[in-house]
Every structure is written in C-alpha cells, then in structure tokens.
Design a protein around this motif. Structure first.
Motif, PDB file in Angstrom:
ATOM      1  N   ASN A 289       0.842  -1.215   0.000  1.00 52.98           N
ATOM      2  CA  ASN A 289       0.000   0.000   0.000  1.00 52.98           C
ATOM      3  C   ASN A 289       0.867   1.251   0.000  1.00 52.98           C
ATOM      4  O   ASN A 289       0.603   2.204  -0.726  1.00 52.98           O
ATOM      5  CB  ASN A 289      -0.887   0.037   1.248  1.00 52.98           C
ATOM      6  CG  ASN A 289      -2.067  -0.903   1.119  1.00 52.98           C
ATOM      7  OD1 ASN A 289      -2.314  -1.447   0.049  1.00 52.98           O
ATOM      8  ND2 ASN A 289      -2.776  -1.114   2.215  1.00 52.98           N
TER       9      ASN A 289
ATOM     10  N   LYS B 142       2.143   1.549  -3.445  1.00 56.87           N
ATOM     11  CA  LYS B 142       1.054   1.741  -4.426  1.00 56.87           C
ATOM     12  C   LYS B 142       0.465   3.142  -4.366  1.00 56.87           C
ATOM     13  O   LYS B 142       0.204   3.759  -5.386  1.00 56.87           O
ATOM     14  CB  LYS B 142      -0.077   0.746  -4.114  1.00 56.87           C
ATOM     15  CG  LYS B 142      -0.121  -0.426  -5.045  1.00 56.87           C
ATOM     16  CD  LYS B 142      -1.441  -1.145  -5.126  1.00 56.87           C
ATOM     17  CE  LYS B 142      -2.159  -1.505  -3.862  1.00 56.87           C
ATOM     18  NZ  LYS B 142      -3.204  -2.511  -4.066  1.00 56.87           N
ATOM     19  N   TYR B 143       0.237   3.614  -3.129  1.00 57.05           N
ATOM     20  CA  TYR B 143      -0.452   4.903  -2.997  1.00 57.05           C
ATOM     21  C   TYR B 143       0.533   6.047  -2.793  1.00 57.05           C
ATOM     22  O   TYR B 143       0.187   7.104  -2.282  1.00 57.05           O
ATOM     23  CB  TYR B 143      -1.477   4.825  -1.862  1.00 57.05           C
ATOM     24  CG  TYR B 143      -2.448   3.696  -2.102  1.00 57.05           C
ATOM     25  CD1 TYR B 143      -3.262   3.716  -3.235  1.00 57.05           C
ATOM     26  CD2 TYR B 143      -2.509   2.590  -1.256  1.00 57.05           C
ATOM     27  CE1 TYR B 143      -4.120   2.655  -3.505  1.00 57.05           C
ATOM     28  CE2 TYR B 143      -3.375   1.540  -1.527  1.00 57.05           C
ATOM     29  CZ  TYR B 143      -4.176   1.577  -2.646  1.00 57.05           C
ATOM     30  OH  TYR B 143      -5.017   0.539  -2.930  1.00 57.05           O
TER      31      TYR B 143
ATOM     32  N   ASP C 106       4.727   6.480   4.577  1.00 60.14           N
ATOM     33  CA  ASP C 106       4.939   6.800   3.159  1.00 60.14           C
ATOM     34  C   ASP C 106       4.748   8.300   2.940  1.00 60.14           C
ATOM     35  O   ASP C 106       4.310   9.024   3.847  1.00 60.14           O
ATOM     36  CB  ASP C 106       3.996   5.979   2.275  1.00 60.14           C
ATOM     37  CG  ASP C 106       2.541   6.273   2.545  1.00 60.14           C
ATOM     38  OD1 ASP C 106       2.146   7.451   2.411  1.00 60.14           O
ATOM     39  OD2 ASP C 106       1.779   5.325   2.893  1.00 60.14           O
TER      40      ASP C 106
ATOM     41  N   LEU D 252     -11.368   1.920   6.409  1.00 59.75           N
ATOM     42  CA  LEU D 252     -10.175   1.291   5.874  1.00 59.75           C
ATOM     43  C   LEU D 252     -10.130  -0.239   6.008  1.00 59.75           C
ATOM     44  O   LEU D 252      -9.748  -0.947   5.081  1.00 59.75           O
ATOM     45  CB  LEU D 252      -9.001   1.878   6.657  1.00 59.75           C
ATOM     46  CG  LEU D 252      -7.678   1.936   6.000  1.00 59.75           C
ATOM     47  CD1 LEU D 252      -7.807   2.718   4.720  1.00 59.75           C
ATOM     48  CD2 LEU D 252      -6.715   2.648   6.940  1.00 59.75           C
TER      49      LEU D 252
ATOM     50  N   TYR E  25     -13.233  -2.523   0.857  1.00 60.19           N
ATOM     51  CA  TYR E  25     -13.293  -1.055   0.839  1.00 60.19           C
ATOM     52  C   TYR E  25     -12.095  -0.478   0.107  1.00 60.19           C
ATOM     53  O   TYR E  25     -10.950  -0.844   0.350  1.00 60.19           O
ATOM     54  CB  TYR E  25     -13.332  -0.474   2.261  1.00 60.19           C
ATOM     55  CG  TYR E  25     -13.258   1.033   2.224  1.00 60.19           C
ATOM     56  CD1 TYR E  25     -14.393   1.779   1.918  1.00 60.19           C
ATOM     57  CD2 TYR E  25     -12.050   1.699   2.416  1.00 60.19           C
ATOM     58  CE1 TYR E  25     -14.328   3.160   1.817  1.00 60.19           C
ATOM     59  CE2 TYR E  25     -11.971   3.085   2.311  1.00 60.19           C
ATOM     60  CZ  TYR E  25     -13.118   3.803   2.021  1.00 60.19           C
ATOM     61  OH  TYR E  25     -13.047   5.171   1.907  1.00 60.19           O
ATOM     62  N   ARG E  26     -12.366   0.417  -0.813  1.00 57.26           N
ATOM     63  CA  ARG E  26     -11.314   1.196  -1.474  1.00 57.26           C
ATOM     64  C   ARG E  26     -11.775   2.642  -1.503  1.00 57.26           C
ATOM     65  O   ARG E  26     -12.939   2.915  -1.798  1.00 57.26           O
ATOM     66  CB  ARG E  26     -11.083   0.711  -2.921  1.00 57.26           C
ATOM     67  CG  ARG E  26     -10.753  -0.773  -3.022  1.00 57.26           C
ATOM     68  CD  ARG E  26     -10.054  -1.100  -4.330  1.00 57.26           C
ATOM     69  NE  ARG E  26      -8.681  -0.650  -4.329  1.00 57.26           N
ATOM     70  CZ  ARG E  26      -8.057  -0.177  -5.403  1.00 57.26           C
ATOM     71  NH1 ARG E  26      -8.705  -0.074  -6.545  1.00 57.26           N
ATOM     72  NH2 ARG E  26      -6.811   0.212  -5.323  1.00 57.26           N
ATOM     73  N   ALA E  27     -10.862   3.556  -1.217  1.00 54.31           N
ATOM     74  CA  ALA E  27     -11.249   4.979  -1.190  1.00 54.31           C
ATOM     75  C   ALA E  27     -11.737   5.401  -2.570  1.00 54.31           C
ATOM     76  O   ALA E  27     -11.278   4.884  -3.592  1.00 54.31           O
ATOM     77  CB  ALA E  27     -10.043   5.821  -0.779  1.00 54.31           C
TER      78      ALA E  27
ATOM     79  N   VAL F 248      -9.181   6.416  -5.079  1.00 55.81           N
ATOM     80  CA  VAL F 248      -8.363   5.294  -5.542  1.00 55.81           C
ATOM     81  C   VAL F 248      -9.138   4.453  -6.556  1.00 55.81           C
ATOM     82  O   VAL F 248      -8.609   3.988  -7.551  1.00 55.81           O
ATOM     83  CB  VAL F 248      -7.945   4.453  -4.311  1.00 55.81           C
ATOM     84  CG1 VAL F 248      -7.378   3.124  -4.733  1.00 55.81           C
ATOM     85  CG2 VAL F 248      -6.966   5.225  -3.478  1.00 55.81           C
TER      86      VAL F 248
ATOM     87  N   THR G  70      -7.990  -4.999  -4.507  1.00 56.60           N
ATOM     88  CA  THR G  70      -9.296  -5.608  -4.244  1.00 56.60           C
ATOM     89  C   THR G  70      -9.956  -4.995  -3.021  1.00 56.60           C
ATOM     90  O   THR G  70     -11.135  -5.194  -2.780  1.00 56.60           O
ATOM     91  CB  THR G  70      -9.145  -7.117  -3.977  1.00 56.60           C
ATOM     92  OG1 THR G  70      -8.199  -7.274  -2.914  1.00 56.60           O
ATOM     93  CG2 THR G  70      -8.668  -7.867  -5.199  1.00 56.60           C
ATOM     94  N   GLY G  71      -9.175  -4.285  -2.214  1.00 57.04           N
ATOM     95  CA  GLY G  71      -9.730  -3.733  -0.974  1.00 57.04           C
ATOM     96  C   GLY G  71      -9.768  -4.780   0.124  1.00 57.04           C
ATOM     97  O   GLY G  71     -10.471  -4.627   1.118  1.00 57.04           O
ATOM     98  N   LEU G  72      -8.969  -5.841  -0.028  1.00 60.66           N
ATOM     99  CA  LEU G  72      -8.972  -6.920   0.968  1.00 60.66           C
ATOM    100  C   LEU G  72      -7.722  -6.898   1.844  1.00 60.66           C
ATOM    101  O   LEU G  72      -7.721  -7.437   2.942  1.00 60.66           O
ATOM    102  CB  LEU G  72      -9.052  -8.279   0.271  1.00 60.66           C
ATOM    103  CG  LEU G  72     -10.439  -8.700  -0.202  1.00 60.66           C
ATOM    104  CD1 LEU G  72     -10.343  -9.975  -1.028  1.00 60.66           C
ATOM    105  CD2 LEU G  72     -11.369  -8.902   0.968  1.00 60.66           C
ATOM    106  N   GLY G  73      -6.646  -6.294   1.313  1.00 60.90           N
ATOM    107  CA  GLY G  73      -5.347  -6.340   1.998  1.00 60.90           C
ATOM    108  C   GLY G  73      -5.428  -5.995   3.480  1.00 60.90           C
ATOM    109  O   GLY G  73      -4.987  -6.764   4.330  1.00 60.90           O
ATOM    110  N   LEU G  74      -6.021  -4.851   3.805  1.00 57.15           N
ATOM    111  CA  LEU G  74      -6.044  -4.400   5.199  1.00 57.15           C
ATOM    112  C   LEU G  74      -7.010  -5.224   6.051  1.00 57.15           C
ATOM    113  O   LEU G  74      -6.756  -5.453   7.226  1.00 57.15           O
ATOM    114  CB  LEU G  74      -6.393  -2.920   5.271  1.00 57.15           C
ATOM    115  CG  LEU G  74      -5.280  -1.970   4.798  1.00 57.15           C
ATOM    116  CD1 LEU G  74      -5.739  -0.521   4.885  1.00 57.15           C
ATOM    117  CD2 LEU G  74      -4.019  -2.173   5.622  1.00 57.15           C
TER     118      LEU G  74
END
Ligand code: ATP
Ligand code: MG
Length: 547
Positions: A447, A450-451, A475, A488, A493-495, A498, A506-510
C-alpha cells in the motif's frame, strides 16, 4: 421587517352613527336632569321661554343625531351637533344662570376634542367663550360680577379639559396604531411559521428516507410517510412508531430491550447507521440504517430526538451476493489450481526437463502457488463467519521479515523511483506466525508503495520495548481523509479517489491484515494520515497470553 406606519382605519359607518347618538344622549340626559330641577321651581326661572328653547334645541339635536345617517355624510358635518349643543347650553345659562347649566358645555367640548382632533379641541372652548360672552349681554344683569367670573372661569376649565382630552385621544390613537402593527407583525410571523411547518411537512413526506421525531415527553411529533409505509408493511398499528420486534445486524438476533433504536433515541443517544432488520426472518423484510440525534432548544436543553433511517436492503443484498460470488468463484478455482500445482511439481520432480525450461516451470509453479494462497484468502474474506487462521507460533524476527518484504517489493518501488528504508531499534523478536506476519508487512508495504507518488519515500521502523514490538510503515503518498480512515479495514473497501484511478487492488489487503494481527492479540491502525503521507502501525505482543 418593519411595517409602514398606518393610521387606524376609519370607524365603520354604524360605529360612527352610534357614537354621535351616544354623545348626544349623554347631554340630553344631563339636560333632562336640569329640566327636572327647573320643574321644582317653575316660578324662579329667569326666562322660561328661553329655557325651553334651549331644552327643545338639545332634544331636537338628539332626535336628529338618532335619525340622520351620519356614516353617509362627510364626517365634518357631525361637528354641527356639538356646536349647536354649545349654543343651546349657552341659551340655557342665559335662561337661568343659577342652575349652572353652563357646566354642561363640558359634554360638547369633550366630544369635539375627542372626535375632531386639534380643530375640535380649539373650536370647542373658543365657541363656548364666544357664546358665553354673547349670552352675557342677553342676561338681565350683565354686570353681575359672579357671572362675569363664570364667563372667564368656565372657558379656562374647558380649555384644560379640551387639551387633556385631545392629548389623551392622540396617545390612545398612537397606542392603537402600535397595537395594530404588533398584531400585524404577529399575524405575519404566525403565517410564516405555519408556512414553514407546511413546507417541512411536505418535504418530510417527499423524501425517500424515514424520519421519526419525538418531543421531550417521548411522544412522536413526526412520523413521515416513508417510515409509516415501512411500518404498515409489517402490520404495525398506527398508534406506535416501532415494530413489535426488530433484529440486529445479523438479521436473526432480536434486539434486546434497551438496545432497540427507538429506545436509544428516547434516551437521547447519538448513533450512526446502526443496521436493524424489520420483519421476520424468512419472510419479506427490510434492513434499515438508522441514525439518531437528540434535539435541543435555543438554551441547549434537550427538546426530544430525531431518527433518520435509510433503506439498506438492496445494498446489503448486493454485498451478500458479491461475497457469495467471490466465495464460489474462489472455491471453484481452487480445485483446478491444486491440480496444476500437482502436475507442475510432478514435472519438476522428474528428470525430463533441465536448464531454462526447468527455470520457467519453476516460475510457473511459484506463481501458481501464490495464486492459490490469494484465492484462499479471497475465500476466507468472503465467508461471513469463518473460523480464523490456523497459526503456527514461533519466535519471529520482525526486522528480518521487514527486510525480506522490502527486498521483494524493491523492483516495483525502483520502477517508480521510490526509496525504501529500514531502521530497527531494540529487540525485534516476537512470538508469532512468521508466514502470516510477513503477509501483513507485505500488504502494508505494498500500500505504501502503491499509494505513493513517483520519487517518494517509504520508511519502515521496527521498535521493540519490553512488552511489545511496533512496526511503523510511513509513506509520502496521497494520504486519507478521516472518512476513509474509518472504513479502511472493511472488506472490499477502497477509497473513492483510488477506485477511479489506475491503481489496482481488491480492498482486501487491510481487512486480512487486521484479522491476522488480531488473532495475534496485536493491533493495526493508522497512526497519522495527511495529504503529505500516511503512517500505519502494527503492534505485536512479545508473548501470547496463555489461553
Ligand atoms: P488490496 O486488496 O490489493 O490490498 P487495496 O490496496 O485497495 O487492495 P487495502 O490494502 O485494504 O486494499 O486498502 C484499502 C484502501 O485504503 C485502499 O484502497 C486505499 O484507498 C486506502 N489506503 C490503504 N493504505 C493507504 C496508504 N498508505 N495511503 C493512502 N491510502 C491508503
Ligand atoms: Mg492493499
């Protein structure tokens, strides 16, 4: 808003006629009394003929005041009546000065000062003075000092009465105008309030969300038509504004007394988007997202509460459908993937390939392996109530894990000229599942890269103290708003910003990371986030508590 100063509207015709007659009647009554007194001493009247002329004039004027339609003629003409009265009273005085009839001048003078403003107030005493002086010459004995004094004193008294009456009338009139203005203001304020209420009512019944408001006694003041429709669908009687039973977020657990949203609203609690299901499980039902706030008056005291509800049924159904789809797709992918893995391992186990071919198959195998773990995570995340991770606890060096993670991400970071930095303070050893914790660090680092912006920085700090070890991942990327930070850790969930960009995810990482860290009795959170960058922290206890 200020209203223009308006004079009181003219008295209605009937009011004018009645008032002329009443004023005149007053004088007639007094004169009648005078006549009665005169009757007791008929022989003593100085001039009986003149006396009865005066009386006749007064009574004649009274009759005239009663029959003439004063409302139809110019108002000034009514002044004729008191003027004639003044003359008649003066005649009465001349006829028998000792009767004191001249005091009756007060009636017409009062009348004129009340009715005809300054003109009337001046004319009344002036005409009285003139007629009294004229009468003086008609009296047998004009030189009588008492009579002369009477002629002088009476007009002075009349001037006083007339002035006081004029001023009093003017004041009353001004007060009446003021009162009328205030009444108009009040009326227009009432009108506006009624209009506002109507508008509010219409708006409330137009909106597609439910609104319930209660006053401070807990009685409903608003139950809008959308909310009423929802209640009606479940047979709720019109006398109440909540169904017999409502269910919690899972849709099956009935809410305990005290936990029901309308009870919480009555207690003055504030809550946001609490999900409640109306309707029995297995039957037609509706999911509502309820938000409540206490209402206060201008002094800040509680005046009741309002609860707004949104129909979330379609939204929740869609989420469930998505999870079902993800679950079944990932489940179905696992079988062929396992087969691919098996055959690739078979190929590698054999001696049939060598050199570059073996290397290619090796790469294919590791990617298929990785794909299997991703698919497994997808499946895990999409299951509503999964059993959690099977963890293999062992002493784990977090600094080493962070280093490995940085190494694996380096090619991607280099591509965008993002520098990666690691610092470690204190002992980095914890008792944890190495594979899973690495997965978490991977997710956070991915993340952070990426961001991030091209040419940005990512720094990882592993800081150990006696009880726990913290990993800070900072970051210099886009950062997150407060609202984004709240959601989050929700699955998928993805902002907003984004989602519309080219950065994939996918919004699954966190969500997965949080689950892993929680099963380690640790914590993962946003330490700080601003448009200048984000710092995430993972906290892991050194030892797991004994179960
Ligand atoms: P993936 O499942 O592939 O990780 P993802 O990165 O979109 O997808 P998460 O890692 O769960 O999903 O992150 C959720 C959202 O949180 C991201 O979509 C992004 O909007 C926001 N986010 C997470 N980390 C950062 C960060 N370091 N800076 C800015 N936004 C972030
Ligand atoms: Mg991610």
């Amino acid at each position: 808003m200020s209203l223009p100063l308006t004079a009181a509207p003219p008295a209605s015709r009937w009011r004018l006629e009645r008032s002329v007659f009443l004023w005149q009647l007053l004088l007639a009554g007094a004169v009648l009394l005078l006549v009665a007194i005169a009757m007791t001493m008929p022989d003593q009247l100085a001039n009986p003929d003149l006396f009865f002329l005066g009386v006749a004039v007064v009574f004649g004027m009274t009759a005239g005041a009663g029959v003439i339609p004063w409302g139809k003629v110019n108002k000034n003409w009514t002044m004729v009546v008191p003027i004639v009265d003044i003359v008649a009273v003066a005649v009465l005085r001349v006829a028998e000065p000792s009767l004191g009839g001249s005091l009756f001048l007060v009636f017409p003078v009062l009348w004129m000062a009340t009715f005809f403003g300054l003109t009337g107030a001046i004319l009344g005493p002036a005409i009285s003075l003139v007629t009294l002086i004229a009468g003086l010459f008609l009296i047998d004995d004009p030189s009588s000092s008492t009579r002369i004094i009477g002629v002088l004193v009476i007009p002075v008294v009349l001037v006083f009465i007339s002035t006081a009456t004029y001023l009093g009338t003017r004041k009353t009139k001004a007060q009446r105008v003021l009162l009328r203005q205030q009444a108009d203001l009040l009326e227009s304020a009432f009108g506006r309030a009624r209009q506002d209420e109507r508008t509010l009512d219409q708006v409330m019944n137009t909106v597609s969300f439910g609104v319930v408001a209660v006053n401070r006694f807990g009685r409903p003041t608003i139950v809008n038509s959308t909310y009423r429709r929802w209640l009606d669908a479940f047979g709720t009687p019109p006398s109440t504004y909540f169904p017999a039973t409502d269910y919690g977020e899972d849709g099956v657990t009935p809410l305990a007394p005290g936990e029901r949203p309308h009870e919480r609203m009555l207690r003055g609690e504030s809550f946001d988007n609490t999900i409640v299901w109306y309707g029995e499980p297995g039957e037609k039902r509706i999911a509502l997202g309820m938000t409540s706030r206490p209402l206060t008056n201008a002094e800040g005291q509680r005046e009741g509460a309002v609860m707004v509800s949104r129909d979330l049924t379609a939204e929740l159904d869609a989420i469930r459908a998505r999870d079902d789809l993800v679950a079944s797709v990932s489940h179905e992918l696992r079988t062929p993937l396992t087969s691919i893995l098996g055959y690739l391992e078979l190929v590698l186990d054999g001696e049939s390939i060598a050199g570059a071919d073996r290397e290619y198959v090796d790469i294919a195998l590791s990617n298929a392996d990785r794909m299997l773990s991703i698919v497994s995570d997808l499946l895990l995340a999409s299951q509503e109530e999964h059993v959690g991770f099977l963890l293999n606890f062992a002493p784990t060096d977090l600094a080493v894990l962070a280093k490995q993670s940085i190494q694996s991400l380096k090619p991607v970071a280099d591509e965008r000229r993002i520098s990666l930095l690691l610092t470690s303070i204190g002992s980095p050893i914890v008792y944890a599942d190495e594979f899973r914790v690495r997965q978490v660090i991977d997710n956070l680092l991915s993340n952070a890269v990426k961001y991030n912006h091209t040419g940005g920085r990512v720094s990882v700090a592993v800081i150990g103290d006696e009880r726990e070890v913290e990993i800070f991942i900072s970051d210099t990327g886009r950062g997150m708003t407060e609202e984004e930070q709240k959601n989050l850790f929700q699955r998928f969930y993805r902002a907003e910003s984004v989602r519309n960009s080219t950065v994939h995810g996918t919004g699954l990482g966190l969500a997965i990371s949080q689950e892993i860290i929680r099963s380690h009795e640790g914590d993962i959170r946003v330490s700080a986030s601003s448009p200048a960058g984000t710092t995430m922290v993972i906290t892991l206890p050194r030892e797991q508590e004994e179960e």
